[in-house]
Motif scaffolding. Structure first.
Motif, PDB file in Angstrom:
ATOM      1  N   ARG A   8      44.015  57.707  37.613  1.00 54.88           N
ATOM      2  CA  ARG A   8      44.872  58.647  38.346  1.00 54.88           C
ATOM      3  C   ARG A   8      46.301  58.144  38.506  1.00 54.88           C
ATOM      4  N   ASN A   9      46.557  56.933  38.027  1.00 57.69           N
ATOM      5  CA  ASN A   9      47.871  56.301  38.175  1.00 57.69           C
ATOM      6  C   ASN A   9      48.254  56.196  39.657  1.00 57.69           C
ATOM      7  N   ASP A  10      47.295  55.797  40.465  1.00 57.07           N
ATOM      8  CA  ASP A  10      47.462  55.651  41.907  1.00 57.07           C
ATOM      9  C   ASP A  10      47.425  54.183  42.289  1.00 57.07           C
ATOM     10  N   ARG A  11      47.659  53.924  43.556  1.00 61.69           N
ATOM     11  CA  ARG A  11      47.538  52.589  44.131  1.00 61.69           C
ATOM     12  C   ARG A  11      46.443  52.620  45.181  1.00 61.69           C
ATOM     13  N   VAL A  12      45.875  51.459  45.498  1.00 61.04           N
ATOM     14  CA  VAL A  12      44.755  51.371  46.418  1.00 61.04           C
ATOM     15  C   VAL A  12      45.141  50.548  47.637  1.00 61.04           C
ATOM     16  N   LEU A  13      44.884  51.083  48.809  1.00 60.04           N
ATOM     17  CA  LEU A  13      45.012  50.355  50.061  1.00 60.04           C
ATOM     18  C   LEU A  13      43.613  50.308  50.663  1.00 60.04           C
ATOM     19  N   VAL A  14      43.077  49.105  50.847  1.00 56.95           N
ATOM     20  CA  VAL A  14      41.684  48.954  51.265  1.00 56.95           C
ATOM     21  C   VAL A  14      41.604  48.568  52.735  1.00 56.95           C
ATOM     22  N   THR A  15      40.875  49.386  53.491  1.00 62.91           N
ATOM     23  CA  THR A  15      40.567  49.086  54.881  1.00 62.91           C
ATOM     24  C   THR A  15      39.058  48.965  54.983  1.00 62.91           C
ATOM     25  N   CYS A  16      38.599  47.858  55.537  1.00 65.56           N
ATOM     26  CA  CYS A  16      37.167  47.550  55.589  1.00 65.56           C
ATOM     27  C   CYS A  16      36.711  47.372  57.026  1.00 65.56           C
ATOM     28  N   ASP A  17      35.425  47.532  57.198  1.00 61.95           N
ATOM     29  CA  ASP A  17      34.804  47.197  58.472  1.00 61.95           C
ATOM     30  C   ASP A  17      34.920  45.689  58.675  1.00 61.95           C
ATOM     31  N   GLU A  18      35.021  45.271  59.924  1.00 58.11           N
ATOM     32  CA  GLU A  18      35.140  43.839  60.219  1.00 58.11           C
ATOM     33  C   GLU A  18      33.989  43.059  59.622  1.00 58.11           C
ATOM     34  N   THR A  19      34.265  41.811  59.303  1.00 56.06           N
ATOM     35  CA  THR A  19      33.261  40.927  58.730  1.00 56.06           C
ATOM     36  C   THR A  19      33.359  39.558  59.388  1.00 56.06           C
ATOM     37  N   ASP A  20      32.343  38.748  59.204  1.00 58.59           N
ATOM     38  CA  ASP A  20      32.341  37.412  59.794  1.00 58.59           C
ATOM     39  C   ASP A  20      33.327  36.467  59.131  1.00 58.59           C
ATOM     40  N   ASP A  21      33.667  36.713  57.870  1.00 59.14           N
ATOM     41  CA  ASP A  21      34.489  35.766  57.117  1.00 59.14           C
ATOM     42  C   ASP A  21      35.607  36.468  56.341  1.00 59.14           C
ATOM     43  N   PRO A  22      36.588  37.048  57.037  1.00 58.82           N
ATOM     44  CA  PRO A  22      37.651  37.767  56.324  1.00 58.82           C
ATOM     45  C   PRO A  22      38.477  36.861  55.420  1.00 58.82           C
ATOM     46  N   ALA A  23      38.623  35.591  55.772  1.00 55.57           N
ATOM     47  CA  ALA A  23      39.429  34.679  54.952  1.00 55.57           C
ATOM     48  C   ALA A  23      38.848  34.540  53.550  1.00 55.57           C
ATOM     49  N   ARG A  24      37.536  34.498  53.450  1.00 57.86           N
ATOM     50  CA  ARG A  24      36.895  34.400  52.127  1.00 57.86           C
ATOM     51  C   ARG A  24      37.175  35.640  51.291  1.00 57.86           C
ATOM     52  N   HIS A  25      37.114  36.812  51.917  1.00 60.86           N
ATOM     53  CA  HIS A  25      37.384  38.056  51.190  1.00 60.86           C
ATOM     54  C   HIS A  25      38.853  38.148  50.777  1.00 60.86           C
ATOM     55  N   HIS A  26      39.757  37.720  51.651  1.00 61.02           N
ATOM     56  CA  HIS A  26      41.177  37.685  51.296  1.00 61.02           C
ATOM     57  C   HIS A  26      41.413  36.756  50.109  1.00 61.02           C
ATOM     58  N   ALA A  27      40.775  35.594  50.130  1.00 61.58           N
ATOM     59  CA  ALA A  27      40.927  34.640  49.029  1.00 61.58           C
ATOM     60  C   ALA A  27      40.394  35.227  47.721  1.00 61.58           C
ATOM     61  N   ASN A  28      39.259  35.908  47.793  1.00 56.67           N
ATOM     62  CA  ASN A  28      38.709  36.540  46.590  1.00 56.67           C
ATOM     63  C   ASN A  28      39.657  37.579  46.021  1.00 56.67           C
ATOM     64  N   VAL A  29      40.231  38.403  46.875  1.00 55.99           N
ATOM     65  CA  VAL A  29      41.155  39.436  46.393  1.00 55.99           C
ATOM     66  C   VAL A  29      42.381  38.795  45.738  1.00 55.99           C
ATOM     67  N   ARG A  30      42.873  37.702  46.308  1.00 56.40           N
ATOM     68  CA  ARG A  30      44.007  37.003  45.677  1.00 56.40           C
ATOM     69  C   ARG A  30      43.651  36.562  44.262  1.00 56.40           C
ATOM     70  N   VAL A  31      42.468  35.993  44.105  1.00 50.60           N
ATOM     71  CA  VAL A  31      42.022  35.571  42.768  1.00 50.60           C
ATOM     72  C   VAL A  31      41.869  36.783  41.855  1.00 50.60           C
ATOM     73  N   PHE A  32      41.257  37.840  42.355  1.00 47.32           N
ATOM     74  CA  PHE A  32      41.023  39.034  41.545  1.00 47.32           C
ATOM     75  C   PHE A  32      42.330  39.697  41.124  1.00 47.32           C
ATOM     76  N   ARG A  33      43.350  39.612  41.954  1.00 40.34           N
ATOM     77  CA  ARG A  33      44.655  40.196  41.613  1.00 40.34           C
ATOM     78  C   ARG A  33      45.420  39.312  40.624  1.00 40.34           C
ATOM     79  N   ASN A  34      45.348  37.997  40.814  1.00 44.05           N
ATOM     80  CA  ASN A  34      46.138  37.082  39.992  1.00 44.05           C
ATOM     81  C   ASN A  34      45.439  36.654  38.704  1.00 44.05           C
TER      82      ASN A  34
END
Length: 111
Positions: A8-34
């Protein structure tokens, strides 16, 4: 989300339910993006606008609605997969018929 937003040539903004380990998910997204997501079909998540945003679903009707649609989708597809029947399966099917056209894609990986 990434594949659909690419088409669709769109951009994604992701909002998630709280989790016990948000830092791990943030780190994963950084790897997945880079780098890439790894796995069977590795890809870079180039359509993500930002990192993941976490919020308590008890304060967000949108997150509650997304949880509900996700659950109904899961329930419908597993009822079909396992050939379940009865009142619960009938009720889940009726709910699924209300929201089915809202789901853009369903994918189940079978190893």
């Amino acid at each position: 989300m990434h594949d659909l937003s690419n088409v669709r040539n769109d951009r994604v903004l992701v909002t998630c339910d709280e989790t016990d380990d948000p830092a791990r998910h943030h780190a994963n997204v950084r790897v997945f993006r880079n780098q890439n997501t790894g796995g069977y079909l590795p890809r870079r998540l180039t359509t993500f606008v930002d990192t993941l945003h976490f919020a308590p679903s008890c304060h967000s009707r949108l997150l509650q609605a997304a949880d509900l649609v996700s659950y109904i989708s899961f329930r419908h597809h597993t009822d079909v997969l396992y050939n379940r029947s009865g009142k619960a399966a009938d009720g889940a099917f009726k709910l699924w018929m209300i929201v089915a056209d809202k789901q853009s894609r369903f994918y189940r990986w079978i190893p």
